[in-house]
Design a protein around this motif. Sequence first.
Motif, PDB file in Angstrom:
ATOM      1  N   LEU A 106     -13.096  -0.110 -49.913  1.00 52.96           N
ATOM      2  CA  LEU A 106     -12.036  -0.960 -50.430  1.00 52.96           C
ATOM      3  C   LEU A 106     -11.330  -0.323 -51.626  1.00 52.96           C
ATOM      4  CD1 LEU A 106     -13.547  -4.552 -50.148  1.00 52.96           C
ATOM      5  CD2 LEU A 106     -12.346  -3.181 -48.444  1.00 52.96           C
ATOM      6  N   ALA A 107     -12.077   0.405 -52.445  1.00 53.16           N
ATOM      7  CA  ALA A 107     -11.461   1.099 -53.572  1.00 53.16           C
ATOM      8  C   ALA A 107     -10.482   2.157 -53.070  1.00 53.16           C
ATOM      9  CB  ALA A 107     -12.533   1.729 -54.451  1.00 53.16           C
ATOM     10  N   MET A 108     -10.824   2.806 -51.962  1.00 49.13           N
ATOM     11  CA  MET A 108      -9.943   3.810 -51.365  1.00 49.13           C
ATOM     12  C   MET A 108      -8.634   3.162 -50.903  1.00 49.13           C
ATOM     13  SD  MET A 108     -10.474   5.852 -47.781  1.00 49.13           S
ATOM     14  CE  MET A 108      -9.950   4.375 -46.896  1.00 49.13           C
ATOM     15  N   VAL A 109      -8.748   2.004 -50.238  1.00 48.90           N
ATOM     16  CA  VAL A 109      -7.557   1.307 -49.762  1.00 48.90           C
ATOM     17  C   VAL A 109      -6.718   0.819 -50.938  1.00 48.90           C
ATOM     18  CG1 VAL A 109      -6.725  -0.707 -48.492  1.00 48.90           C
ATOM     19  CG2 VAL A 109      -8.628   0.633 -47.586  1.00 48.90           C
ATOM     20  N   GLU A 110      -7.371   0.267 -51.939  1.00 51.26           N
ATOM     21  CA  GLU A 110      -6.663  -0.277 -53.097  1.00 51.26           C
ATOM     22  C   GLU A 110      -5.936   0.817 -53.875  1.00 51.26           C
ATOM     23  OE1 GLU A 110      -7.614  -3.990 -56.001  1.00 51.26           O
ATOM     24  OE2 GLU A 110      -9.148  -2.438 -55.865  1.00 51.26           O
ATOM     25  N   GLU A 111      -6.477   2.010 -53.859  1.00 48.70           N
ATOM     26  CA  GLU A 111      -5.809   3.129 -54.524  1.00 48.70           C
ATOM     27  C   GLU A 111      -4.499   3.464 -53.815  1.00 48.70           C
ATOM     28  OE1 GLU A 111      -6.697   7.749 -55.945  1.00 48.70           O
ATOM     29  OE2 GLU A 111      -8.296   6.548 -55.050  1.00 48.70           O
ATOM     30  N   MET A 112      -4.500   3.332 -52.478  1.00 45.89           N
ATOM     31  CA  MET A 112      -3.283   3.604 -51.716  1.00 45.89           C
ATOM     32  C   MET A 112      -2.270   2.482 -51.874  1.00 45.89           C
ATOM     33  SD  MET A 112      -4.737   5.307 -48.165  1.00 45.89           S
ATOM     34  CE  MET A 112      -6.027   4.077 -47.880  1.00 45.89           C
ATOM     35  N   GLN A 113      -2.762   1.229 -51.876  1.00 43.33           N
ATOM     36  CA  GLN A 113      -1.873   0.072 -51.998  1.00 43.33           C
ATOM     37  C   GLN A 113      -2.517  -0.959 -52.940  1.00 43.33           C
ATOM     38  OE1 GLN A 113       0.514  -1.462 -48.945  1.00 43.33           O
ATOM     39  NE2 GLN A 113       0.323   0.299 -47.598  1.00 43.33           N
ATOM     40  N   PRO A 114      -2.238  -0.865 -54.230  1.00 43.70           N
ATOM     41  CA  PRO A 114      -2.897  -1.718 -55.232  1.00 43.70           C
ATOM     42  C   PRO A 114      -2.679  -3.215 -55.025  1.00 43.70           C
ATOM     43  CG  PRO A 114      -1.784   0.137 -56.281  1.00 43.70           C
ATOM     44  CD  PRO A 114      -1.345   0.133 -54.842  1.00 43.70           C
ATOM     45  N   ALA A 115      -1.603  -3.618 -54.348  1.00 38.88           N
ATOM     46  CA  ALA A 115      -1.304  -5.047 -54.210  1.00 38.88           C
ATOM     47  C   ALA A 115      -2.003  -5.700 -53.030  1.00 38.88           C
ATOM     48  CB  ALA A 115       0.206  -5.248 -54.088  1.00 38.88           C
ATOM     49  N   VAL A 116      -2.718  -4.934 -52.217  1.00 39.10           N
ATOM     50  CA  VAL A 116      -3.328  -5.488 -51.004  1.00 39.10           C
ATOM     51  C   VAL A 116      -4.426  -6.490 -51.355  1.00 39.10           C
ATOM     52  CG1 VAL A 116      -5.093  -3.679 -50.795  1.00 39.10           C
ATOM     53  CG2 VAL A 116      -4.301  -4.882 -48.746  1.00 39.10           C
ATOM     54  N   LEU A 117      -4.560  -7.532 -50.528  1.00 37.03           N
ATOM     55  CA  LEU A 117      -5.633  -8.506 -50.660  1.00 37.03           C
ATOM     56  C   LEU A 117      -6.591  -8.340 -49.492  1.00 37.03           C
ATOM     57  CD1 LEU A 117      -3.566 -11.648 -51.719  1.00 37.03           C
ATOM     58  CD2 LEU A 117      -5.156 -10.373 -53.156  1.00 37.03           C
ATOM     59  N   PHE A 118      -7.888  -8.448 -49.755  1.00 36.16           N
ATOM     60  CA  PHE A 118      -8.916  -8.238 -48.736  1.00 36.16           C
ATOM     61  C   PHE A 118      -9.493  -9.578 -48.276  1.00 36.16           C
ATOM     62  CE2 PHE A 118      -9.226  -4.414 -51.499  1.00 36.16           C
ATOM     63  CZ  PHE A 118      -8.765  -3.481 -50.591  1.00 36.16           C
ATOM     64  N   PHE A 119      -9.492  -9.768 -46.970  1.00 32.75           N
ATOM     65  CA  PHE A 119     -10.033 -10.990 -46.367  1.00 32.75           C
ATOM     66  C   PHE A 119     -11.274 -10.623 -45.568  1.00 32.75           C
ATOM     67  CE2 PHE A 119     -10.808 -13.967 -43.035  1.00 32.75           C
ATOM     68  CZ  PHE A 119     -10.318 -15.201 -43.435  1.00 32.75           C
ATOM     69  N   SER A 120     -12.405 -11.258 -45.881  1.00 29.98           N
ATOM     70  CA  SER A 120     -13.624 -11.025 -45.101  1.00 29.98           C
ATOM     71  C   SER A 120     -14.621 -12.132 -45.378  1.00 29.98           C
ATOM     72  CB  SER A 120     -14.257  -9.675 -45.461  1.00 29.98           C
ATOM     73  OG  SER A 120     -15.004  -9.771 -46.668  1.00 29.98           O
ATOM     74  N   LYS A 170      -6.667   5.168 -43.711  1.00 32.83           N
ATOM     75  CA  LYS A 170      -5.677   6.014 -44.388  1.00 32.83           C
ATOM     76  C   LYS A 170      -4.408   6.130 -43.555  1.00 32.83           C
ATOM     77  CE  LYS A 170      -9.142   8.868 -46.775  1.00 32.83           C
ATOM     78  NZ  LYS A 170      -9.783  10.214 -46.828  1.00 32.83           N
ATOM     79  N   GLU A 171      -4.572   6.273 -42.240  1.00 32.06           N
ATOM     80  CA  GLU A 171      -3.401   6.358 -41.370  1.00 32.06           C
ATOM     81  C   GLU A 171      -2.549   5.096 -41.474  1.00 32.06           C
ATOM     82  OE1 GLU A 171      -4.464   9.155 -37.583  1.00 32.06           O
ATOM     83  OE2 GLU A 171      -5.479   7.212 -37.626  1.00 32.06           O
ATOM     84  N   VAL A 172      -3.208   3.958 -41.418  1.00 26.56           N
ATOM     85  CA  VAL A 172      -2.487   2.688 -41.428  1.00 26.56           C
ATOM     86  C   VAL A 172      -1.824   2.425 -42.780  1.00 26.56           C
ATOM     87  CG1 VAL A 172      -2.767   0.184 -41.312  1.00 26.56           C
ATOM     88  CG2 VAL A 172      -3.884   1.636 -39.612  1.00 26.56           C
ATOM     89  N   PHE A 173      -2.550   2.683 -43.855  1.00 25.29           N
ATOM     90  CA  PHE A 173      -2.043   2.326 -45.181  1.00 25.29           C
ATOM     91  C   PHE A 173      -1.096   3.361 -45.783  1.00 25.29           C
ATOM     92  CE2 PHE A 173      -5.300  -0.883 -44.938  1.00 25.29           C
ATOM     93  CZ  PHE A 173      -4.765  -1.931 -45.667  1.00 25.29           C
TER      94      PHE A 173
END
Length: 258
Positions: free
Chosen positions: A219-233, A174-177
Amino acid sequence: MIKNLNKTIATIGMASLLFACQEKQEVKEPQAIGPTPSKEQLAWHDMEMNAFIHFTTNTFTGKEWGYGDESPEIFNPTDLDVDQWMETLQKAGFKGVILTAKHHDGFALFPSDYTEHDIANSPYKDGKGDLVKEVAESARAHGLKFGIYLSPWDRNREDYGEASYVEYYRNQLKEVFTNYGDIFEMWFDGANGGDGYYGGANEERRIDKQNYYDWPTTLAMVEEMQPAVLFFSDAGPDLRWVGNEDGVGGTTNWNTIT
């Protein structure tokens, strides 16, 4: 021979006529077969080259993976110029840069409200430094997209392996995003659990990699903050390197993991 030639010419003529009749007709595109990329994945692919910057306590200890017992005081670059980094990357043709904001040793390159193991407790800029901010701002100033790697494994945290650590990890996300503008990619890998300092325990800890982090919720939490983000793993859901870390693709590269 002449008869066969006339027949061939007639066939070509009929085919040309048929093509001419159908030329103005609207033809629907065929349905895709198998996996298809999203617009975001295609845009990422078109970037072609993204740089990965790993600059942390390991730079000063010479270790690939820090154990988690490193003192924040060891992080003290005296001639750091992130603009020089970005200028070099931009000239080399890179389109994005991913910064390791926290590796397995747990040292955060940003001042975090949730740990003392961070840049705020280092001598860098008298504890007022924020390397995530510096890199993010410089990257954008040089026309580069900015991404982050925040390691899920943390060999410094005393509570790693417990539910409270997952809450801690999400708080740092949350801090980062929310503090560093648009982030095009969130990078994390499969190195999770093993020996570590763990607040002085100096022991080996294993986790249930499938369920411990509850990735769908994270990941849903991160995507809610920034919908355009792509996840690499290791398991996506959006991005993964070709084949392996050496860049060697398998013969069925579209489906190398069940």
